[in-house]
Design a protein around this motif. Structure first.
Motif, PDB file in Angstrom:
ATOM      1  N   SER A   2      32.691  40.744  51.575  1.00 28.52           N
ATOM      2  CA  SER A   2      32.479  39.420  51.008  1.00 28.52           C
ATOM      3  C   SER A   2      32.050  38.427  52.071  1.00 28.52           C
ATOM      4  CB  SER A   2      33.765  38.931  50.346  1.00 28.52           C
ATOM      5  OG  SER A   2      34.762  38.705  51.322  1.00 28.52           O
ATOM      6  N   ALA A   3      31.398  37.330  51.596  1.00 24.12           N
ATOM      7  CA  ALA A   3      30.981  36.279  52.515  1.00 24.12           C
ATOM      8  C   ALA A   3      32.183  35.626  53.182  1.00 24.12           C
ATOM      9  CB  ALA A   3      30.154  35.235  51.766  1.00 24.12           C
ATOM     10  N   GLU A   4      33.347  35.593  52.434  1.00 22.99           N
ATOM     11  CA  GLU A   4      34.534  34.955  52.993  1.00 22.99           C
ATOM     12  C   GLU A   4      35.017  35.661  54.257  1.00 22.99           C
ATOM     13  OE1 GLU A   4      34.005  35.595  49.843  1.00 22.99           O
ATOM     14  OE2 GLU A   4      33.967  33.578  49.005  1.00 22.99           O
ATOM     15  N   SER A   7      30.303  36.832  58.664  1.00 22.42           N
ATOM     16  CA  SER A   7      29.054  37.580  58.628  1.00 22.42           C
ATOM     17  C   SER A   7      29.264  38.994  59.148  1.00 22.42           C
ATOM     18  CB  SER A   7      27.977  36.854  59.432  1.00 22.42           C
ATOM     19  OG  SER A   7      28.389  36.642  60.757  1.00 22.42           O
ATOM     20  N   ARG A 202      22.448  27.438  50.361  1.00 22.20           N
ATOM     21  CA  ARG A 202      23.768  28.065  50.364  1.00 22.20           C
ATOM     22  C   ARG A 202      24.240  28.272  51.798  1.00 22.20           C
ATOM     23  NH1 ARG A 202      21.367  32.555  46.730  1.00 22.20           N
ATOM     24  NH2 ARG A 202      22.922  33.903  47.724  1.00 22.20           N
ATOM     25  N   ASN A 205      26.190  32.306  55.877  1.00 26.39           N
ATOM     26  CA  ASN A 205      26.754  33.653  55.801  1.00 26.39           C
ATOM     27  C   ASN A 205      26.540  34.305  54.441  1.00 26.39           C
ATOM     28  OD1 ASN A 205      28.635  32.282  54.275  1.00 26.39           O
ATOM     29  ND2 ASN A 205      30.423  32.980  55.441  1.00 26.39           N
ATOM     30  N   GLU A 206      25.684  33.677  53.603  1.00 30.64           N
ATOM     31  CA  GLU A 206      25.232  34.331  52.383  1.00 30.64           C
ATOM     32  C   GLU A 206      23.789  34.835  52.520  1.00 30.64           C
ATOM     33  OE1 GLU A 206      25.947  32.182  48.762  1.00 30.64           O
ATOM     34  OE2 GLU A 206      27.929  31.509  49.431  1.00 30.64           O
ATOM     35  N   ASN A 233      24.012  37.551  57.785  1.00 29.93           N
ATOM     36  CA  ASN A 233      24.310  38.975  57.697  1.00 29.93           C
ATOM     37  C   ASN A 233      23.032  39.768  57.967  1.00 29.93           C
ATOM     38  OD1 ASN A 233      27.069  38.518  56.582  1.00 29.93           O
ATOM     39  ND2 ASN A 233      25.895  37.677  54.861  1.00 29.93           N
ATOM     40  N   THR A 255      18.278  38.942  50.883  1.00 31.55           N
ATOM     41  CA  THR A 255      17.636  37.665  50.560  1.00 31.55           C
ATOM     42  C   THR A 255      16.379  37.423  51.398  1.00 31.55           C
ATOM     43  OG1 THR A 255      19.014  36.472  52.173  1.00 31.55           O
ATOM     44  CG2 THR A 255      19.833  36.620  49.898  1.00 31.55           C
ATOM     45  N   SER A 282      16.868  39.566  44.318  1.00 29.31           N
ATOM     46  CA  SER A 282      17.623  38.794  45.321  1.00 29.31           C
ATOM     47  C   SER A 282      16.715  38.219  46.399  1.00 29.31           C
ATOM     48  CB  SER A 282      18.688  39.682  45.973  1.00 29.31           C
ATOM     49  OG  SER A 282      18.078  40.793  46.628  1.00 29.31           O
TER      50      SER A 282
END
Length: 519
Positions: A2-4, A7, A202, A205-206, A233, A255, A282
């Protein structure tokens, strides 16, 4: 992941957090310091795309050392030259590559060997014995584990010293001064523009950046570490595979992506049903660099991926100086973009005069806030490339009336036919329009009457039955007769560098042997 969690970096089926990689890099930095490596020294890295490549490179930056990524395709003598010329104090290398190159490593260089990862063994046909660290060698993982992480403050990283391809003579390392804070900030902002991050709303780290090319090459190397430092990432392919890239984009919700035109060609060649299998929604940004992209290939990618395709033009020496969106390219087919803010790009004639729109000449450029460089060990070459404050890229091109730059070809590739200049890129672009031509390379070969004549090597698409006279007849509708290839050769494949660029020297060299003139 997860992004949380922060990275992360993913290579094949392995994932590490940025914190984990940074911690190992700081341990490597401690080891370098104990080996006497410091500001301005060189750490060489001869590795395929793998975590130790990143760890070794980031660690070198922490002690202010340059990183020299060694092309692992090099012959032993080519590798020896880079190691000697760069003055490397440490070499970090994969085990199977060390077995091939150990006999040419200059005396006095400390060598640290990393086991070749399982994800690299099958693609590169490495057996289990070759993949393990040889007895008696310093093992990268064990070496790292025995070191305490270096603590801040760290030195300013001077970045990578990339060795140019060396199509004429020996390659030279582009050695840049460490950036000032102002230059570092300007370079970071430039990367945000080139990397499509200016419009990204955004958290960083997304962002998921795909690097499918070799990290020893200038653009993948620069993008990989720029996005790493920004906190994005990374998904790094161990080796480019056309369908594998589509699967990677889908599975990792990529992305942003960096590619070279050859990758586009190979992906477009996949069956329509294969291309349709994958969800690429994406992707918001995909840029290509490194070589001209044939117009029909670029249109095909824009039709398939949508208006997310961009490109930029520049060189290892000066960085990127132009940028082009899909919409701009469609309005100006064939362009490599308009000048970026903070950059200067002019077209210069042989007499040093700045040319007007529509006039082709030498492309000369520079960036206002970019660290000065020299060619390591060859300041004379640096001086020869200079045009006042600017630098000649070696390319020939022109601006159209709207300020968009178009490339005509490499100055060194120019064919002189009876005193008339011919640029292969123009002929190659027209050849790529001929049905059945998958790829091609055009260059000059000796001609007793005219000095040089045009030769074309053509790679047909699968199942195509091409005829040289029919190709010439097709080209004659669009090219002057003196530009038509007098010799056409068909080949199942064209020699390439790992970047996707066709290695023209290998094709051209046999024709010039024994004629008393350099190619």
């Amino acid at each position: 992941m997860s992004a949380e969690a922060g990275s992360w970096i993913r290579i094949g089926d392995r994932t590490k957090t940025k914190d984990e990689v940074d911690e190992r890099a700081r341990r490597a930095a401690r080891g370098y310091a104990e080996l006497g490596v410091g500001r301005g020294d060189v750490v060489a890295v001869c590795m395929r795309n793998d975590f130790p490549f990143i760890e070794a490179s980031v660690g070198a930056g922490f002690v202010g050392a340059y990183v020299v990524p060694v092309n692992w395709h090099n012959t032993p003598e080519e590798a020896r030259y880079v190691l000697e010329n760069s003055g490397a104090k440490v070499l970090v290398i994969h085990a199977d590559l060390y077995r091939k190159l150990s006999h040419v490593v200059p005396a006095g260089i400390a060598v640290v060997v990393a086991a070749t990862a399982p994800a690299l063994m099958r693609p590169y046909k490495v057996d289990a014995e070759s993949a393990r660290v040889p007895d008696g060698a310093t093992d990268w993982d064990a070496w790292i584990a025995g070191l305490a992480p270096l603590q801040p403050p760290f030195e300013t990283s001077p970045g990578s010293m990339i060795y140019t391809s060396g199509t004429t003579g020996q390659p030279k390392g582009v050695r840049r001064q460490p950036p000032t804070p102002e230059q570092a900030l300007a370079s970071q902002q430039m990367m945000r523009t080139l990397g499509g991050l200016d419009l990204w709303t955004r958290p960083i780290n997304e962002v998921v950046l795909l690097i499918p090319g070799p990290a020893y090459h200038s653009s993948p190397n620069g993008w990989m570490f720029a996005f790493y430092n920004l906190g994005a990432n990374l998904v790094i392919e161990p080796r480019f595979d056309p369908e594998g890239v589509l699967r990677t984009i889908q599975d990792n919700r990529v992305t942003h992506a960096l590619a070279v035109p050859t990758m586009f060609v190979r992906m477009l060649a996949l069956p329509a049903q294969t291309r349709a299998k994958y969800d690429l929604s994406s992707l918001v940004f995909a840029t290509h660099v490194g070589a001209p992209c044939a117009p029909h290939v670029k249109r095909g990618m824009i039709d398939w991926w949508g208006p997310v395709i961009t490109e930029h033009y520049g060189s290892t020496e000066v960085g990127a100086v132009t940028f082009c969106t899909s919409q701009e390219w469609l309005a100006h087919p064939g362009t490599v973009g308009r000048r970026l803010d903070g950059c200067q790009v002019v077209i210069m004639g042989e007499d040093g005069r700045v040319l007007e729109a529509g006039e082709a000449g030498e492309i000369v450029c520079g960036r206002d806030l970019y660290p000065e460089f020299t060619y390591h060990g060859d300041d004379g070459k640096r001086q020869r490339s200079g045009r006042g404050r600017l630098v000649a890229t070696g390319d020939v091109g022109y601006f159209d009336a709207d300020g968009f730059l178009h490339l005509s070809g490499r100055a060194s590739d120019m064919i002189i036919f009876g005193g008339t200049n011919i640029y292969p890129a123009e002929i190659e672009a027209e050849l790529m329009k001929v049905p059945g031509v998958a790829d091609c390379a055009v260059f000059g070969i000796p001609d007793e009457e005219f000095g040089e004549q045009v030769c074309a090597f053509i790679q047909p698409t699968d199942g195509a039955d091409l005829d040289a006279e029919a190709i010439r007849a097709d080209l004659k509708q669009r090219l002057a007769s003196y530009k038509l290839p007098r010799r056409i050769e068909f080949t199942a494949s064209l020699p390439r560098e790992d970047t996707g660029k066709i290695f023209k020297r290998k094709l051209r060299e046999p024709f010039w042997l024994g004629v008393g003139r350099s190619i």
